[in-house]
Structure formats: C-alpha cells, structure tokens
Design a protein around this motif. Structure first.
Motif, PDB file in Angstrom:
ATOM      1  N   ARG A  48       0.815  -1.208   0.000  1.00 15.21           N
ATOM      2  CA  ARG A  48       0.000   0.000   0.000  1.00 15.21           C
ATOM      3  C   ARG A  48       0.856   1.269   0.000  1.00 15.21           C
ATOM      4  N   HIS A  49       1.914   1.284   0.797  1.00 18.64           N
ATOM      5  CA  HIS A  49       2.637   2.543   1.009  1.00 18.64           C
ATOM      6  C   HIS A  49       4.022   2.622   0.373  1.00 18.64           C
ATOM      7  N   CYS A  50       4.646   1.518   0.080  1.00 19.13           N
ATOM      8  CA  CYS A  50       6.064   1.567  -0.278  1.00 19.13           C
ATOM      9  C   CYS A  50       6.349   1.112  -1.709  1.00 19.13           C
ATOM     10  N   GLN A  51       5.520   0.200  -2.184  1.00 17.28           N
ATOM     11  CA  GLN A  51       5.787  -0.462  -3.459  1.00 17.28           C
ATOM     12  C   GLN A  51       5.868   0.508  -4.634  1.00 17.28           C
ATOM     13  N   ALA A  52       5.059   1.577  -4.605  1.00 16.68           N
ATOM     14  CA  ALA A  52       5.038   2.514  -5.720  1.00 16.68           C
ATOM     15  C   ALA A  52       6.437   3.061  -5.988  1.00 16.68           C
ATOM     16  N   CYS A  53       7.222   3.259  -4.981  1.00 19.23           N
ATOM     17  CA  CYS A  53       8.586   3.762  -5.175  1.00 19.23           C
ATOM     18  C   CYS A  53       9.605   2.616  -5.167  1.00 19.23           C
ATOM     19  N   HIS A  54       9.532   1.789  -4.153  1.00 18.81           N
ATOM     20  CA  HIS A  54      10.590   0.774  -3.980  1.00 18.81           C
ATOM     21  C   HIS A  54      10.419  -0.449  -4.869  1.00 18.81           C
ATOM     22  N   GLY A  55       9.244  -0.599  -5.493  1.00 19.42           N
ATOM     23  CA  GLY A  55       9.027  -1.708  -6.418  1.00 19.42           C
ATOM     24  C   GLY A  55       8.574  -2.975  -5.709  1.00 19.42           C
ATOM     25  N   VAL A  56       8.001  -3.899  -6.488  1.00 21.50           N
ATOM     26  CA  VAL A  56       7.440  -5.137  -5.936  1.00 21.50           C
ATOM     27  C   VAL A  56       8.484  -5.913  -5.131  1.00 21.50           C
ATOM     28  N   GLY A  57       9.688  -6.018  -5.690  1.00 26.62           N
ATOM     29  CA  GLY A  57      10.717  -6.813  -5.018  1.00 26.62           C
ATOM     30  C   GLY A  57      11.710  -5.991  -4.206  1.00 26.62           C
ATOM     31  N   GLN A  66      10.552   6.741 -11.377  1.00 27.30           N
ATOM     32  CA  GLN A  66      11.154   7.546 -12.442  1.00 27.30           C
ATOM     33  C   GLN A  66      10.946   9.035 -12.273  1.00 27.30           C
ATOM     34  N   ALA A  67       9.845   9.401 -11.635  1.00 27.95           N
ATOM     35  CA  ALA A  67       9.556  10.817 -11.463  1.00 27.95           C
ATOM     36  C   ALA A  67      10.374  11.436 -10.329  1.00 27.95           C
ATOM     37  N   LEU A  68      11.065  10.637  -9.576  1.00 27.48           N
ATOM     38  CA  LEU A  68      11.773  11.157  -8.400  1.00 27.48           C
ATOM     39  C   LEU A  68      13.179  11.624  -8.741  1.00 27.48           C
ATOM     40  N   LYS A  69      13.594  12.709  -8.080  1.00 24.74           N
ATOM     41  CA  LYS A  69      14.971  13.195  -8.286  1.00 24.74           C
ATOM     42  C   LYS A  69      15.954  12.300  -7.543  1.00 24.74           C
ATOM     43  N   VAL A  70      15.540  11.869  -6.362  1.00 28.27           N
ATOM     44  CA  VAL A  70      16.383  10.958  -5.589  1.00 28.27           C
ATOM     45  C   VAL A  70      15.801   9.564  -5.792  1.00 28.27           C
ATOM     46  N   ALA A  71      16.590   8.650  -6.304  1.00 26.89           N
ATOM     47  CA  ALA A  71      16.076   7.309  -6.588  1.00 26.89           C
ATOM     48  C   ALA A  71      15.727   6.584  -5.292  1.00 26.89           C
ATOM     49  N   PRO A  72      14.619   5.842  -5.292  1.00 29.08           N
ATOM     50  CA  PRO A  72      14.282   5.057  -4.096  1.00 29.08           C
ATOM     51  C   PRO A  72      15.355   4.008  -3.849  1.00 29.08           C
ATOM     52  N   ALA A  73      15.621   3.756  -2.600  1.00 31.92           N
ATOM     53  CA  ALA A  73      16.666   2.788  -2.271  1.00 31.92           C
ATOM     54  C   ALA A  73      16.332   1.417  -2.859  1.00 31.92           C
TER      55      ALA A  73
END
Ligand code: HEC
Length: 107
Positions: A48-57, A66-73
């Motif tokens: 719900r909260h993390c996958q959109a940035c950090h991805g499924v795995g 992709q829209a972020l200036k700082v890439a998700p860890a």
C-alpha cells in the motif's frame, strides 16, 4: 625480544575479524526491533505505502520511481544489507531529509 604489541595484535586482530564475520553471518537473526514481526501485515503495508517507489521486489524500480529526483533505495544493494535494522527502522520512522522518503511514523 619481539615487541609486546605484536603479540597482542596477533591475538586481537583474528578475534575482531571472527567477531565481525559472525556479526555478518548472523546479521538477520539479531532481533533489532521492539515490534514483533508480522509478515502478512507488513506485506500489506508495503504494497500500500512503499511499493510505488521501492518496487514489488524492493529493487527501487516502482512505477513512481522515475519521477523522483532521488532514486528510491534498492534494498538489495550491499550497502543496505550492511545497514543495521535499527538504522533502517529509523529511516522508515523519521524519513530522509530533502528526499521523497518522508517519515512514516505517524502514518
Ligand atoms: C515517494 C517514494 C517513496 C515511498 C512511497 C517510500 N520510499 Fe523509502 N525511500 C525512498 C527514497 C527516494 C529513498 C532513498 C533516500 C536517500 O537515499 O536519500 C528511500 C529509502 C528507504 C530506506 C533506506 C534504505 C537504505 O538502504 O538505507 C528504507 C528502509 C525505506 N526507504 C523504506 C521504505 C518503506 C518501509 C516505505 C513504506 C512505508 C517506503 N520506504 C516508502 C522513496 C520512497
């Protein structure tokens, strides 16, 4: 006569190396959090909260990344693996300054 610190060092250095390796080996078994693990709930929260940035795995390749200036860890990086659970938990609770990774404590 050999200098005394040489003997000390030859004892201490292997002890430190072995302790370090054991720390690495048992890294994931050390309980680091006060909250008991709840994998089912954790997965739901992640989706719900993390996958959109950090991805499924957890590779840091979610659709929002992709829209972020700082890439998700990407938590599969060695640097993340070496980061203690306490520190990861602190990042989740308090966020990272000037980063899209905001604090989740009150969420
Ligand atoms: C808006 C996008 C976004 C969302 C949503 C998000 N994160 Fe992050 N996260 C980031 C970014 C970007 C970083 C890297 C911050 C930096 O290095 O400056 C990060 C870093 C982290 C780190 C640090 C990893 C390390 O190796 O130090 C952890 C842990 C983390 N996020 C967990 C989570 C959790 C758990 C959630 C959901 C509750 C979440 N994130 C939601 C963008 C996001």
């Amino acid at each position: 006569m050999r200098p005394i610190h040489h003997d000390l060092m030859s004892t201490i250095v292997p002890v430190i190396v072995v302790a370090g390796l054991m720390g690495l080996a048992f890294h994931s078994f050390v309980p680091a959090q006060d909250y008991p693990a709840d994998i089912t709930r954790g997965k739901a929260v992640y989706q719900r909260h993390c996958q959109a940035c950090h991805g499924v795995g957890g590779w840091g390749d979610g659709p929002g990344a992709q829209a972020l200036k700082v890439a998700p860890a990407n938590v599969h990086r060695f640097a993340s693996f070496l980061t203690s659970d306490e520190k990861l938990l602190r990042t989740i609770e308090f966020g990272v300054v000037f980063s899209p990774m905001h604090a989740w404590r009150a969420s």
